[in-house]
Write a protein that holds these residues in place. Structure first.
Motif, PDB file in Angstrom:
ATOM      1  N   ASN A  63       3.885  -3.876 -52.429  1.00 12.97           N
ATOM      2  CA  ASN A  63       4.649  -3.912 -53.662  1.00 12.97           C
ATOM      3  C   ASN A  63       5.577  -2.704 -53.782  1.00 12.97           C
ATOM      4  OD1 ASN A  63       5.087  -5.040 -56.411  1.00 12.97           O
ATOM      5  ND2 ASN A  63       4.228  -3.080 -57.040  1.00 12.97           N
ATOM      6  N   ARG A  64       6.727  -2.925 -54.425  1.00 12.02           N
ATOM      7  CA  ARG A  64       7.657  -1.824 -54.718  1.00 12.02           C
ATOM      8  C   ARG A  64       7.313  -1.251 -56.097  1.00 12.02           C
ATOM      9  NH1 ARG A  64      13.378  -1.107 -53.305  1.00 12.02           N
ATOM     10  NH2 ARG A  64      13.291  -3.176 -52.346  1.00 12.02           N
ATOM     11  N   GLY A  65       6.631  -0.123 -56.115  1.00  9.53           N
ATOM     12  CA  GLY A  65       6.268   0.498 -57.382  1.00  9.53           C
ATOM     13  C   GLY A  65       4.769   0.646 -57.537  1.00  9.53           C
ATOM     14  N   SER A  66       4.375   1.521 -58.439  1.00  9.92           N
ATOM     15  CA  SER A  66       2.966   1.845 -58.635  1.00  9.92           C
ATOM     16  C   SER A  66       2.181   0.665 -59.190  1.00  9.92           C
ATOM     17  CB  SER A  66       2.844   3.032 -59.598  1.00  9.92           C
ATOM     18  OG  SER A  66       1.496   3.308 -59.882  1.00  9.92           O
ATOM     19  N   SER A  67       0.950   0.508 -58.714  1.00  8.12           N
ATOM     20  CA  SER A  67       0.050  -0.536 -59.211  1.00  8.12           C
ATOM     21  C   SER A  67      -1.353   0.030 -59.424  1.00  8.12           C
ATOM     22  CB  SER A  67      -0.011  -1.720 -58.234  1.00  8.12           C
ATOM     23  OG  SER A  67       1.223  -2.381 -58.172  1.00  8.12           O
ATOM     24  N   CYS A  68      -1.416   1.293 -59.841  1.00  4.29           N
ATOM     25  CA  CYS A  68      -2.715   1.883 -60.124  1.00  4.29           C
ATOM     26  C   CYS A  68      -2.801   2.221 -61.609  1.00  4.29           C
ATOM     27  CB  CYS A  68      -2.965   3.120 -59.266  1.00  4.29           C
ATOM     28  SG  CYS A  68      -1.884   4.519 -59.623  1.00  4.29           S
ATOM     29  N   GLY A  69      -3.985   2.626 -62.051  1.00  6.25           N
ATOM     30  CA  GLY A  69      -4.165   2.945 -63.453  1.00  6.25           C
ATOM     31  C   GLY A  69      -3.969   1.724 -64.335  1.00  6.25           C
ATOM     32  N   HIS A  70      -3.308   1.914 -65.474  1.00  5.76           N
ATOM     33  CA  HIS A  70      -3.103   0.791 -66.399  1.00  5.76           C
ATOM     34  C   HIS A  70      -2.158  -0.270 -65.833  1.00  5.76           C
ATOM     35  CE1 HIS A  70       0.403   3.341 -67.317  1.00  5.76           C
ATOM     36  NE2 HIS A  70       0.988   2.234 -67.735  1.00  5.76           N
ATOM     37  N   HIS A  71      -1.396   0.087 -64.794  1.00  2.06           N
ATOM     38  CA  HIS A  71      -0.482  -0.881 -64.184  1.00  2.06           C
ATOM     39  C   HIS A  71      -1.235  -2.067 -63.569  1.00  2.06           C
ATOM     40  CE1 HIS A  71       3.023   1.685 -64.699  1.00  2.06           C
ATOM     41  NE2 HIS A  71       2.373   2.690 -64.126  1.00  2.06           N
ATOM     42  N   THR A  72      -2.504  -1.867 -63.237  1.00  5.36           N
ATOM     43  CA  THR A  72      -3.261  -2.953 -62.604  1.00  5.36           C
ATOM     44  C   THR A  72      -3.378  -4.175 -63.513  1.00  5.36           C
ATOM     45  OG1 THR A  72      -5.359  -2.021 -63.400  1.00  5.36           O
ATOM     46  CG2 THR A  72      -4.619  -1.343 -61.217  1.00  5.36           C
ATOM     47  N   PHE A  73      -3.313  -3.968 -64.825  1.00  6.53           N
ATOM     48  CA  PHE A  73      -3.444  -5.088 -65.750  1.00  6.53           C
ATOM     49  C   PHE A  73      -2.186  -5.945 -65.796  1.00  6.53           C
ATOM     50  CE2 PHE A  73      -6.432  -1.897 -67.301  1.00  6.53           C
ATOM     51  CZ  PHE A  73      -7.583  -2.656 -67.395  1.00  6.53           C
ATOM     52  N   TYR A  74      -1.038  -5.364 -65.455  1.00  4.35           N
ATOM     53  CA  TYR A  74       0.231  -6.078 -65.490  1.00  4.35           C
ATOM     54  C   TYR A  74       0.712  -6.517 -64.112  1.00  4.35           C
ATOM     55  CZ  TYR A  74       0.196  -3.475 -69.896  1.00  4.35           C
ATOM     56  OH  TYR A  74      -0.171  -2.932 -71.093  1.00  4.35           O
ATOM     57  N   SER A  75       0.189  -5.904 -63.085  1.00  5.25           N
ATOM     58  CA  SER A  75       0.706  -6.087 -61.725  1.00  5.25           C
ATOM     59  C   SER A  75       0.440  -7.488 -61.167  1.00  5.25           C
ATOM     60  CB  SER A  75       0.078  -5.041 -60.800  1.00  5.25           C
ATOM     61  OG  SER A  75       0.393  -5.312 -59.456  1.00  5.25           O
ATOM     62  N   GLY A  76       1.491  -8.106 -60.681  1.00  8.57           N
ATOM     63  CA  GLY A  76       1.345  -9.395 -60.015  1.00  8.57           C
ATOM     64  C   GLY A  76       0.709  -9.256 -58.650  1.00  8.57           C
ATOM     65  N   VAL A  77       1.013  -8.159 -57.947  1.00  6.60           N
ATOM     66  CA  VAL A  77       0.460  -7.969 -56.603  1.00  6.60           C
ATOM     67  C   VAL A  77      -1.042  -7.723 -56.663  1.00  6.60           C
ATOM     68  CG1 VAL A  77       0.798  -5.464 -56.402  1.00  6.60           C
ATOM     69  CG2 VAL A  77       0.970  -6.888 -54.367  1.00  6.60           C
ATOM     70  N   VAL A  78      -1.511  -6.996 -57.672  1.00  3.52           N
ATOM     71  CA  VAL A  78      -2.942  -6.799 -57.848  1.00  3.52           C
ATOM     72  C   VAL A  78      -3.610  -8.117 -58.228  1.00  3.52           C
ATOM     73  CG1 VAL A  78      -4.700  -5.662 -59.276  1.00  3.52           C
ATOM     74  CG2 VAL A  78      -2.751  -4.352 -58.425  1.00  3.52           C
ATOM     75  N   ALA A  79      -2.944  -8.902 -59.053  1.00  2.10           N
ATOM     76  CA  ALA A  79      -3.491 -10.194 -59.473  1.00  2.10           C
ATOM     77  C   ALA A  79      -3.687 -11.134 -58.290  1.00  2.10           C
ATOM     78  CB  ALA A  79      -2.579 -10.843 -60.505  1.00  2.10           C
ATOM     79  N   GLY A  80      -2.792 -11.051 -57.290  1.00  2.00           N
ATOM     80  CA  GLY A  80      -2.944 -11.885 -56.104  1.00  2.00           C
ATOM     81  C   GLY A  80      -4.235 -11.592 -55.368  1.00  2.00           C
ATOM     82  N   ALA A  81      -4.550 -10.295 -55.226  1.00  3.82           N
ATOM     83  CA  ALA A  81      -5.799  -9.909 -54.575  1.00  3.82           C
ATOM     84  C   ALA A  81      -6.994 -10.274 -55.436  1.00  3.82           C
ATOM     85  CB  ALA A  81      -5.788  -8.407 -54.285  1.00  3.82           C
TER      86      ALA A  81
END
Length: 259
Positions: free
Chosen positions: A148-166
């Motif tokens: 992913n292009r951009g941070s996906s840690c911390g509170h971003h995990t709740f909004y992140s599409g790339v984290v949701a895929g996993a």
């Protein structure tokens, strides 16, 4: 505790970064790097190799996906399959498409067994890929979401599409990991994705070995955050979260590992 395979590979990567890491020899003709998937020259499925599924949140032309596919195909260790959104779904969270028809369009990527673009979210991509409707196999060894292009840690995990895929893969009983590259406008470069792949590839290989040995942790997935400009960092602090779903908590908070 982290799986032993991941720890040993992190230590190996650290040693390589302390010295001069050997560079891969560039082919004279870039067209010869990987054989192109065509009707006349199809990529054959090798039953002796593990199956991996790649997805992301920003589509088939994402540089993170492109470099990750190239590196995995070049290794020649896995049967690589791809299922990604047709358009950018970077902040889609764990949303699914309802009341609309989800379309799947076959596409071609060099060295990939099969690839599809989905008119939906990353969760739709993973759910459809694991349903048996698109691919001949019933379950991959590992699902990789990113880079992913951009941070996906911390509170971003709740909004992140790339984290949701996993996360969706985990909900379906498949080991998974998500990978993101911290990106800063006017500072980061497209080549950073290639360097990010070099950093995380040992982790991917170790994770697959642990899955095959049944030592990969159950009921959680791995969320990897790679810092910006990974090639310029003598010491690359990289954040790893083991994320659980029952209950949904961080099992280890920001384990910074020096690479």
């Amino acid at each position: 505790m982290m799986p032993p395979g991941l720890v040993s590979n992190l230590q190996e990567a650290l040693q390589n970064r302390k010295g001069t890491a050997p560079k891969q020899q560039e082919p004279e003709d870039s067209n010869d790097t990987v054989s192109t998937t065509t009707e006349d020259n199809p990529i054959e499925f090798d039953e002796s190799k593990p199956i991996i599924l790649l997805t992301n949140s920003d589509g088939v032309e994402s540089p993170g996906l492109t470099h990750l596919v190239e590196a995995l195909v070049l290794q020649g260790l896995y049967n690589v399959h791809v299922c990604v959104p047709q358009s950018d779904k970077s902040v889609s969270g764990h949303s699914v498409t309802i009341r609309e028809t989800v379309e799947a369009i076959s596409t071609k990527l060099n060295g990939v067994i099969a690839a599809f673009e989905i008119s939906g979210t990353p969760v739709d991509c993973v759910s459809l890929a694991l349903s048996g409707a698109l691919f001949s196999w019933s379950k991959p060894v590992l699902v990789i979401s990113g880079i992913n292009r951009g941070s996906s840690c911390g509170h971003h995990t709740f909004y992140s599409g790339v984290v949701a895929g996993a996360r969706e893969a985990l909900l379906s009983g498949v080991p998974s990991l998500s990978i993101s590259l911290d990106w800063k406008k006017d500072e980061s470069q497209e080549t950073d994705f290639k360097n990010a792949v070099e950093v995380c590839l040992p982790l991917i290989n170790a994770a697959i070995r642990d899955v095959e040995k049944e030592t990969f942790p159950k009921n959680c997935f791995l969320n990897i955050e790679i810092p910006r400009s990974p090639s310029s960092n003598k010491v690359c602090n990289f954040i790893i979260h083991w994320m659980a779903i029952f209950p949904y908590v961080l099992l280890h908070s920001a384990n910074a590992l020096a690479l």
